[in-house]
Every structure is written in structure tokens, then in C-alpha cells.
Scaffold this active site. Structure first.
Site: not given
Ligand code: SAH
Length: 221
Positions: A65
Site C-alpha cells: 500500500s
Molecule cells: N497492506 C499490505 C498490502 C496488502 S495488498 C502491504 O502494505 O503490503 C492486499 C492483500 O490482501 C494481498 O496480499 C491479497 O493476497 C490479500 N487478500 C485478499 N483477499 C484476502 C483474504 N480473503 N484473506 C487474506 N488475504 C487476502
């Protein structure tokens, strides 16, 4: 606080220009951003991108993010030092590491196993030890550890995941998450009040999809 790492100039400039100048002033959030070395959450060939004012690819179609968004979500979640926090969507582990500075314990769930493994290794290297990791669909929560004081969802839900929030949040607890269609999401703060959920809009945003039982359906390969 966990391990203190001296902040680089790039990091300090990021915090001033992208975070403080846009109105984030919570000293605990600012100090967490100073402690967590954001460049360690990027592959070495793109570490120069670490302080850029945008989200960046981390593989598997996912992104780390934008710094401002991490700061904003952390501030709006109003995390206190005694809190247990559920994070859905570990991704690179950067937001996880920031939450780990603010909370007593963080429970972080990621559905893409290689991302979870990399995030785990990064947090171990940084000596951040108050995080529990789980591979799976975070929209079903973490029932054995619930209820949580706070829930942060780092991926966009099509609708408010009401069952998740009612079952995982303590009464009076807060959640922050993006909700809405893929290209028109709103960051919202949700407060649980008994079985009611009160939602406040924060700002438009764009996150990758939350995929799971209370999210979007996985795309067919
Ligand atoms: N805040 C994180 C970014 C996350 S991107 C950072 O700064 O790195 C969002 C993430 O949510 C992705 O890695 C994706 O694989 C995950 N995701 C999506 N749906 C999900 C679910 N139902 N349970 C767990 N993870 C999930």
C-alpha cells in the site's frame, strides 16, 4: 516499541511530505513509520521505490500500500498499546509491522502463501515478535483468537463484511477497510455497537480485491 532502526533521509522526507503535510499527526503512528524500514519490504532491485508516493507491485498481482494509506488507516483505527488487532491481507507485511508497533498483538491473515512466507521472514529479520501469521481466507476471521479490539482489512470488499465484523470485533471495537466496486471504493471506519455497525466514510481509495467467503469470488484460471 520493537527494534529501533535509524531512519534514512528518504524515509523522513516521505513521512513529512506524504504523511504529516496531509494531516496525519498522531505521534504514535508517526513514530511507528519512523521505526519500520519500508525499504526492507521491497525486492532489492526496486528498493529505490520504497519512499515513492504510490502503491507498488509485490508479485502475485498484489501491491504494497501507498505510505499515506498505511498511515491514514493506522491513525483512523486508533490502536492502543493493549489492543489485539486482526489484519486481513498481510501482503508485504509493511502495514503489519506498523501495527505491531502500535498494538499488543497482531493476528495477520494472507491467502497467498508465498507472500505470507516472505512477510513472516521480513518481520523475523526485523525482530518483530508480537505478530501471529495465518495462511487462508481472512474473511472467515480467526475464531480461536476472536474477539479483537480492532480489525484492519487491506483489500477491497464488495460490500461490508457484516458477519465477519460482528463475529470478530468486540462490542465498541473499530474496523477500517475499503468497500465498493473495484474502481470506486470508499475507505470506511466501522464501529460495532451491539449487533449494529456504524459506518463513517473517510475517502475514496483503490485497493486490490478482497477474495473469499465475504469478499469477491476468486477469478477462474
Ligand atoms: N497492506 C499490505 C498490502 C496488502 S495488498 C502491504 O502494505 O503490503 C492486499 C492483500 O490482501 C494481498 O496480499 C491479497 O493476497 C490479500 N487478500 C485478499 N483477499 C484476502 C483474504 N480473503 N484473506 C487474506 N488475504 C487476502
Amino acid at each position: 516499541m520493537n527494534k529501533v532502526v535509524p531512519s534514512s533521509n528518504g524515509l523522513e522526507r516521505m513521512i513529512r511530505q506524504q504523511v504529516m503535510d496531509r494531516g496525519i499527526s498522531d505521534p504514535r503512528v508517526l513514530s511507528a513509520l519512523r521505526i519500520v524500514p519500508r525499504d526492507r519490504f521491497f525486492p532489492s532491485e526496486s528498493a529505490g521505490e520504497a519512499y515513492a508516493d504510490r502503491a507498488a507491485p509485490i508479485g502475485h498481482g498484489q501491491t504494497i500500500s501507498q505510505p499515506y494509506m498505511v498511515a491514514l488507516m493506522s491513525e483512523r483505527l486508533d490502536v492502543q498499546p493493549t489492543h489485539r488487532v486482526l489484519e486481513i491481507g498481510t501482503g508485504s507485511g509493511y502495514q503489519t509491522a506498523v501495527l505491531a508497533q502500535l498494538a499488543a498483538e497482531v493476528f495477520s491473515v494472507e491467502r497467498v502463501k508465498p507472500l505470507l512466507d516472505d512477510a513472516f521472514n521480513r518481520l523475523m529479520d526485523l525482530n518483530i515478535r508480537n505478530v501471529h501469521f495465518r495462511h487462508g481466507d481472512g474473511t472467515v476471521g480467526w475464531p480461536e483468537a476472536a474477539p479483537f479490539d480492532r480489525v484492519l482489512i487491506a483489500a477491497g470488499a464488495p460490500n461490508l463484511p457484516e458477519n465477519l465484523l460482528r463475529s470478530q470485533l468486540i462490542d465498541g471495537g473499530l474496523a477500517v477497510l475499503p468497500v465498493g466496486p473495484e474502481d470506486d471504493q470508499m475507505l470506511v471506519v466501522v464501529r460495532r455497537d451491539g449487533m449494529k455497525l456504524h459506518t463513517t466514510d473517510v475517502c475514496p481509495c483503490r485497493f486490490v480485491k478482497l477474495i473469499g467467503q465475504e469478499g469477491w469470488e476468486a477469478e477462474k484460471k
